[in-house]
Structures are given as C-alpha cells and as structure tokens.
Design an enzyme around this catalytic site. Structure first.
Site, PDB file in Angstrom:
ATOM      1  N   SER A  63       0.868  -1.177   0.000  1.00  0.00           N
ATOM      2  CA  SER A  63       0.000   0.000   0.000  1.00  0.00           C
ATOM      3  C   SER A  63       0.906   1.228   0.000  1.00  0.00           C
ATOM      4  O   SER A  63       2.087   1.131   0.382  1.00  0.00           O
ATOM      5  CB  SER A  63      -0.856   0.012   1.269  1.00  0.00           C
TER       6      SER A  63
ATOM      7  N   TYR B  62      -1.502  -0.019  11.014  1.00  0.00           N
ATOM      8  CA  TYR B  62      -1.788  -0.461   9.641  1.00  0.00           C
ATOM      9  C   TYR B  62      -0.577  -0.160   8.747  1.00  0.00           C
ATOM     10  O   TYR B  62      -0.125  -1.020   7.983  1.00  0.00           O
ATOM     11  CB  TYR B  62      -3.056   0.203   9.092  1.00  0.00           C
TER      12      TYR B  62
HETATM   13  P1  NDP Z   1     -11.835  -5.564   1.100  1.00  0.00           P
HETATM   14  O1  NDP Z   1     -12.240  -5.413   2.513  1.00  0.00           O
HETATM   15  O2  NDP Z   1     -12.796  -5.181   0.031  1.00  0.00           O
HETATM   16  O3  NDP Z   1     -11.370  -7.083   0.833  1.00  0.00           O
HETATM   17  C1  NDP Z   1     -10.520  -7.736   1.741  1.00  0.00           C
HETATM   18  C2  NDP Z   1     -10.508  -9.223   1.438  1.00  0.00           C
HETATM   19  O4  NDP Z   1      -9.621  -9.867   2.342  1.00  0.00           O
HETATM   20  C3  NDP Z   1     -11.868  -9.852   1.602  1.00  0.00           C
HETATM   21  O5  NDP Z   1     -12.068 -10.767   0.536  1.00  0.00           O
HETATM   22  C4  NDP Z   1     -11.753 -10.620   2.921  1.00  0.00           C
HETATM   23  O6  NDP Z   1     -12.553 -11.773   2.831  1.00  0.00           O
HETATM   24  C5  NDP Z   1     -10.270 -11.008   2.899  1.00  0.00           C
HETATM   25  N1  NDP Z   1      -9.729 -11.297   4.209  1.00  0.00           N
HETATM   26  C6  NDP Z   1      -9.603 -10.464   5.278  1.00  0.00           C
HETATM   27  N2  NDP Z   1      -9.082 -11.137   6.319  1.00  0.00           N
HETATM   28  C7  NDP Z   1      -8.869 -12.410   5.893  1.00  0.00           C
HETATM   29  C8  NDP Z   1      -8.354 -13.580   6.512  1.00  0.00           C
HETATM   30  N3  NDP Z   1      -7.946 -13.566   7.792  1.00  0.00           N
HETATM   31  N4  NDP Z   1      -8.271 -14.724   5.791  1.00  0.00           N
HETATM   32  C9  NDP Z   1      -8.680 -14.742   4.502  1.00  0.00           C
HETATM   33  N5  NDP Z   1      -9.181 -13.680   3.863  1.00  0.00           N
HETATM   34  C10 NDP Z   1      -9.274 -12.532   4.569  1.00  0.00           C
HETATM   35  O7  NDP Z   1     -10.475  -4.738   0.957  1.00  0.00           O
HETATM   36  P2  NDP Z   1      -9.534  -4.403  -0.303  1.00  0.00           P
HETATM   37  O8  NDP Z   1      -9.907  -5.198  -1.474  1.00  0.00           O
HETATM   38  O9  NDP Z   1      -9.472  -2.953  -0.417  1.00  0.00           O
HETATM   39  O10 NDP Z   1      -8.129  -4.885   0.286  1.00  0.00           O
HETATM   40  C11 NDP Z   1      -7.341  -5.898  -0.298  1.00  0.00           C
HETATM   41  C12 NDP Z   1      -5.888  -5.634   0.031  1.00  0.00           C
HETATM   42  O11 NDP Z   1      -5.489  -4.403  -0.561  1.00  0.00           O
HETATM   43  C13 NDP Z   1      -5.571  -5.506   1.509  1.00  0.00           C
HETATM   44  O12 NDP Z   1      -4.353  -6.151   1.773  1.00  0.00           O
HETATM   45  C14 NDP Z   1      -5.454  -4.005   1.730  1.00  0.00           C
HETATM   46  O13 NDP Z   1      -4.637  -3.705   2.818  1.00  0.00           O
HETATM   47  C15 NDP Z   1      -4.846  -3.595   0.413  1.00  0.00           C
HETATM   48  N6  NDP Z   1      -5.026  -2.192   0.038  1.00  0.00           N
HETATM   49  C16 NDP Z   1      -6.273  -1.627  -0.027  1.00  0.00           C
HETATM   50  C17 NDP Z   1      -6.410  -0.292  -0.384  1.00  0.00           C
HETATM   51  C18 NDP Z   1      -7.738   0.409  -0.399  1.00  0.00           C
HETATM   52  O14 NDP Z   1      -7.759   1.660  -0.386  1.00  0.00           O
HETATM   53  N7  NDP Z   1      -8.860  -0.277  -0.455  1.00  0.00           N
HETATM   54  C19 NDP Z   1      -5.233   0.505  -0.755  1.00  0.00           C
HETATM   55  C20 NDP Z   1      -3.991  -0.195  -0.646  1.00  0.00           C
HETATM   56  C21 NDP Z   1      -3.906  -1.500  -0.295  1.00  0.00           C
HETATM   57  P3  NDP Z   1     -13.337 -12.507   4.012  1.00  0.00           P
HETATM   58  O15 NDP Z   1     -13.817 -11.435   4.951  1.00  0.00           O
HETATM   59  O16 NDP Z   1     -14.418 -13.245   3.319  1.00  0.00           O
HETATM   60  O17 NDP Z   1     -12.317 -13.411   4.611  1.00  0.00           O
HETATM   61  C1  8X3 Z   2      -5.054   1.590   2.078  1.00  0.00           C
HETATM   62  C2  8X3 Z   2      -4.724   2.981   1.654  1.00  0.00           C
HETATM   63  O1  8X3 Z   2      -4.235   5.326   2.532  1.00  0.00           O
HETATM   64  O2  8X3 Z   2      -6.172   4.140   3.436  1.00  0.00           O
HETATM   65  O3  8X3 Z   2      -3.897   0.834   2.199  1.00  0.00           O
HETATM   66  O4  8X3 Z   2      -3.958   3.508   4.067  1.00  0.00           O
HETATM   67  S1  8X3 Z   2      -4.769   4.005   3.008  1.00  0.00           S
END
Ligand code: NDP
Ligand code: 8X3
Length: 257
Positions: free
Chosen positions: A145, A158
């Site tokens: 991220s 985080y």
């Molecule tokens: P979402 O919340 O939309 O999706 C997160 C996914 O992770 C879900 O499918 C959830 O599924 C799964 N998950 C969470 N915990 C577990 C676990 N313990 N075991 C298995 N699966 C798990 O978030 P995003 O798609 O935005 O996030 C995806 C990744 O991208 C993360 O690593 C996040 O930190 C990163 N990210 C996101 C950004 C944003 O602004 N959205 C920016 C930068 C990075 P379920 O609950 O069914 O297990």
């Molecule tokens: C998710 C992006 O800026 O909310 O990783 O941390 S931010």
C-alpha cells in the site's frame, strides 16, 4: 519465452470474496488462467463468486475457505490439499485495517487482527507455496500500500504492517534470487472497496465519506495492474508499483470537489 505466460497458469488469490482480490481473481480467469484457487472466510459468498467466474469465463475456479492468519489451518490445508499451493502465481491480497485511533487510545484487538492478517497470514501462505513456486519459476504478488511507504495519523499500526509487507517482498526477492521467481509489491492509494467499512467496523456513513467527492481507484484498476505485472516475459520483474488516483497526490492530499 512463452508469449502469454498466463494462459493455462495456476493462480492462488487470497481475500477473493471482495474488492481487489475478487477483481483480481476474475481478471486472471478472463486472462485465460488454467486453474484459479480463491481464498476467503465468507463461504457462501466465495462459492457463489467462484461459480459465477467459472461460468462467465469457462474457467476452472476452486473456492478455498481459509483464514490466512490461522497458522494451523494453513499448515493443515497444505498437508491435505497441496494442490492449492502448487501454483505459478500467488497473490497475497487478504488484508485489512481496523480503526484510526491514535496509538495512545487504540484497541489492542484491532492491532492484533491487522498484524495477524497482513503480516502473519501473508507469511504462512507464502511459506506453504514458495517451494512450489520455485520449482515452477513462479510469481509472488503482495498487496502492499502507499501506507507501506508513508505514514499518516491514526494509521501507525496499519502502516507498520504494510511497511512489513514491503520489507517482506524485498526479503523474499533476495532469498529466491537465481530461481527465476518474480516478486512484485503492489502499492495502491485510495481504492473504493469494503476496506473502509471493515476499518470502521461497519459504520457505512464513515466509510462512504472516505470516497466522497473524489474519484478513487477501482478494484478493477488494481487488478489490471496486477495481471499486467504477471503477463510480461519471465525475465522482466516489476518489483514495485505505486498506483494513486489522479486526485490523490500523497497519503494525506486528496482533492474533493
Ligand atoms: P476488502 O475489505 O474489500 O477485501 C478484503 C478481502 O480480504 C476480503 O475478501 C476478505 O474476505 C479477505 N480477508 C480479510 N481477512 C482475511 C483472513 N484472515 N483470511 C482470509 N481472507 C481474509 O479490501 P480491499 O480489497 O481494499 O483490500 C485488499 C488488500 O489491498 C488488503 O491487503 C489491503 O490492505 C490492500 N489495500 C487496499 C487499499 C484500499 O484503499 N482499499 C489501498 C492499498 C492497499 P473474508 O472477509 O471473506 O475473509
Ligand atoms: C489503504 C490505503 O491510505 O487508506 O492501504 O492507508 S490508506
């Protein structure tokens, strides 16, 4: 050098029930992957999505219900179903943020959950898959991220987990050097997904405000970047990719209209 290294490839995507993981799993199906294993905890949703992607793209998609932070569950799965980890591409996407309280007032359970999922979970899954990835000259894609490069108030833990992801991407890359394995750290800024709803423990009004009056990235934007980084020839390794929305100049500077 294969012209389309994704065609017929085996892919494992964690966190595929929502957001970036769901979009990435579908994008690999659309790109002609031979077998996509999709991991998540919400079973009915995972099964439903897997069936839909299989149908829409004539793909072989296997849902795998797993909490990546449960070390014993990951080890058991690797023992009982080693085929899940026998892949060409591993996308370590499962992850989450919890809370924005300052360190002096934050909830320890929130911290534990972030570290357990974003760091331990990534490690357990990678350890299970990496020997096979080495044999296959495969590719590890980690979801870092912009929070893995810059820190913002209320995001100390985080951001620390995403700094750890960046260090792990670098460390794994160093350890597999010479094996042909590629390691990519994808570092997005604001992406509109369930991320903020999870961060604010279901407070949708607060979550919606994060993406209000601006144009964030979509999960599909990030999925496209991930698939692109994997689709190049094997001698090209996209080590890191920072993806901001045009309206976001830094972790703290977002244009709202
Ligand atoms: P979402 O919340 O939309 O999706 C997160 C996914 O992770 C879900 O499918 C959830 O599924 C799964 N998950 C969470 N915990 C577990 C676990 N313990 N075991 C298995 N699966 C798990 O978030 P995003 O798609 O935005 O996030 C995806 C990744 O991208 C993360 O690593 C996040 O930190 C990163 N990210 C996101 C950004 C944003 O602004 N959205 C920016 C930068 C990075 P379920 O609950 O069914 O297990
Ligand atoms: C998710 C992006 O800026 O909310 O990783 O941390 S931010």
């Amino acid at each position: 050098m294969p012209k389309h290294p994704l065609k017929g490839s085996r892919v494992l995507v964690t966190g595929a029930t929502a957001g970036i993981g769901a979009a990435t799993a579908e994008a690999f199906c659309a790109a002609g992957a031979g077998h996509v294993f999709v991991v998540g905890r919400r079973e009915p949703r995972l099964r439903d999505l897997a069936a839909r992607w299989a149908d829409a793209h004539a793909a072989h998609v296997t849902p795998v219900v797993l909490d990546v932070g449960d070390r014993q569950a990951v080890e058991r799965l690797a023992e009982q179903h080693p085929e899940v980890f026998d892949v060409d591409v591993l996308v370590n996407n499962a992850g989450l943020a919890r809370g924005t309280e300052p360190v002096q007032g934050a909830d320890l359970d929130d911290w534990d959950e972030m570290v357990r999922t974003n760091v331990n979970g990534l490690l357990y899954v990678t350890r299970a898959a990496l020997p096979r990835l080495v044999r296959r000259r495969g590719h590890v894609v980690n979801l870092g991220s912009v929070a893995g490069r810059w820190v913002y108030p209320g995001g100390a833990v985080y951001c620390a987990t995403k700094h750890a992801v960046r260090a792990l991407s670098e460390g794994i890359r160093l350890d597999v050097q010479g094996t042909g394995v590629r390691v990519t750290n994808i570092e997005p800024g604001l992406v509109e997904t369930e991320f903020s709803e999870v961060r604010f423990h279901g407070d949708t009004a607060r979550a919606d405000a994060v993406y209000a009056d601006t144009t964030p990235l979509t999960a599909e934007d990030v999925a496209e970047a991930i698939v692109w980084s994997c689709a190049g020839p094997g001698h090209v390794n996209v080590q890191e990719m920072v993806l901001y929305p045009t309206d976001q100049a830094s972790v703290r500077d977002v244009v709202r209209r």
